[in-house]
Write an enzyme that holds these catalytic residues in place. Structure first.
Site, PDB file in Angstrom:
ATOM      1  CG  HIS A 163      71.382  12.571 -12.579  1.00  0.00           C
ATOM      2  ND1 HIS A 163      70.249  13.178 -12.108  1.00  0.00           N
ATOM      3  CD2 HIS A 163      71.395  11.313 -12.016  1.00  0.00           C
ATOM      4  CE1 HIS A 163      69.594  12.341 -11.318  1.00  0.00           C
ATOM      5  NE2 HIS A 163      70.274  11.212 -11.243  1.00  0.00           N
ATOM      6  CG  ASP A 219      67.386   9.668 -13.412  1.00  0.00           C
ATOM      7  OD1 ASP A 219      66.515   9.221 -14.173  1.00  0.00           O
ATOM      8  OD2 ASP A 219      67.533   9.282 -12.244  1.00  0.00           O
ATOM      9  CG  ASP A 275      65.956   4.797 -10.057  1.00  0.00           C
ATOM     10  OD1 ASP A 275      67.173   4.957  -9.921  1.00  0.00           O
ATOM     11  OD2 ASP A 275      65.178   5.727 -10.363  1.00  0.00           O
ATOM     12  CG  HIS A 315      72.108   7.278 -13.892  1.00  0.00           C
ATOM     13  ND1 HIS A 315      70.990   7.186 -14.695  1.00  0.00           N
ATOM     14  CD2 HIS A 315      71.636   7.532 -12.637  1.00  0.00           C
ATOM     15  CE1 HIS A 315      69.912   7.396 -13.975  1.00  0.00           C
ATOM     16  NE2 HIS A 315      70.267   7.584 -12.724  1.00  0.00           N
TER      17      HIS A 315
END
Length: 301
Positions: A141, A204, A67, A63
């Site tokens: 997410h 995530d 980070d 995604h």
């Protein structure tokens, strides 16, 4: 160096710390070199790990949070600077195309490499070769996020005692494997089913069906564990897992080796993540990832 190996380049969520760089993971799988979620600083971490741009054949982005993707600009420019002689394929959420475009063209440089863009629009197969299939599943997410699963086809394990009893040896073994039958002897009679190796990469996400689908039967499972149980409410709000949830998912999936990573800066004791994963019932091999950790994919079952 193993032919199938994970090299952890960075393990920090959201922001790098003094001890942890932004996310970054490299999977060596025979002839494939897959860079997963290159966060800021990935180029430098690759140097420390002894990896070169020429090692890369594929990039997978789960995604477009920084980070997990800010390192793309540098990596793309580096493969062009080094004139990597083969095409490099990039997989990423299709809805993030504007972000990918901005990162790819962040500054001026000379393009020398064929970068094949293959955005992921839905669950399913994203790449298929003779020795592996790469699939993606949508995770839970706040932004479009996909986890990845690389699976080797199942095969047959030859049984020497049965081959000897059937009088099959030397080149005839290869002929039997190719044709499925030789001189009235069927392949199934002198071999047994051998599951292909499986690698799963889940970043995530909150807990969802896709976590279990991607992780099922994984030989090596890389799973985010951003939070500890004391912050479970925050994890749920932000779309993340706790170490206990990750351990439970790995136990339920029957994973053989679990790598926990993507740690919040609020925690300083990695042992707490191990304790929570074990308390959730996971009994397989467990690695609490540190930057530059190397993990060999477990031998075939």
């Amino acid at each position: 160096m193993s032919a199938r190996e994970l090299v952890v380049l960075g393990t920090a969520s959201q922001v790098p710390t003094r001890l942890r760089a932004h996310n970054g993971y490299f999977l060596r799988w025979d002839r494939e070199g897959i860079l997963l979620d290159p966060g800021e600083g990935t180029q430098r971490q690759m140097l420390h790990a002894g990896l070169a741009a020429h090692d890369l054949t594929r990039i997978c982005v789960t995604h477009f949070h920084g980070d997990h993707s800010l390192g793309l600009a540098g990596i793309i420019q580096r493969i062009n600077l080094d004139a990597v002689p083969h095409p490099v394929t990039a997989h990423y959420p299709a809805s993030g195309q504007p972000f990918f475009d901005r990162l790819r063209l962040a500054t001026a440089y000379r393009e020398t490499v064929r970068l094949r863009e293959e955005p992921v629009e839905r669950d399913g197969i994203v790449a298929k070769a003779l020795d592996f299939t790469l699939t993606a599943r949508r995770l839970a997410h706040p932004v479009d996020t996909f986890g990845y699963r690389l699976a080797e086809p199942d095969g047959r394990r030859m049984l020497p005692d049965r081959l000897k009893a059937a009088g099959i040896s030397g080149p005839d073994v290869s002929r039997l494997q190719r044709d499925g039958e030789l001189n009235g002897v069927r392949l199934e009679e002198v071999s047994e089913h051998r599951p292909g190796q499986v690698f799963a990469f889940i970043m995530d996400t909150g807990m969802c069906d896709a976590v279990h689908e991607l992780a099922k039967g994984a030989d090596l499972l890389v799973l985010e564990s951003t939070f500890l149980a004391q912050d479970a409410a925050l994890a749920a709000e932000a779309g993340h897992l706790t170490a206990g949830q990750a351990g439970e998912a790995a136990r339920r999936a029957g994973a053989r080796h679990l790598v926990l990573t993507h740690f919040s800066q609020r925690y300083t004791d990695p042992a707490l993540f191990e304790a929570e994963a074990r308390a959730a019932g996971f009994t397989g091999e467990l690695t609490i990832a540190e930057d530059l950790t190397r993990v060999t994919v477990p031998r075939r079952r």
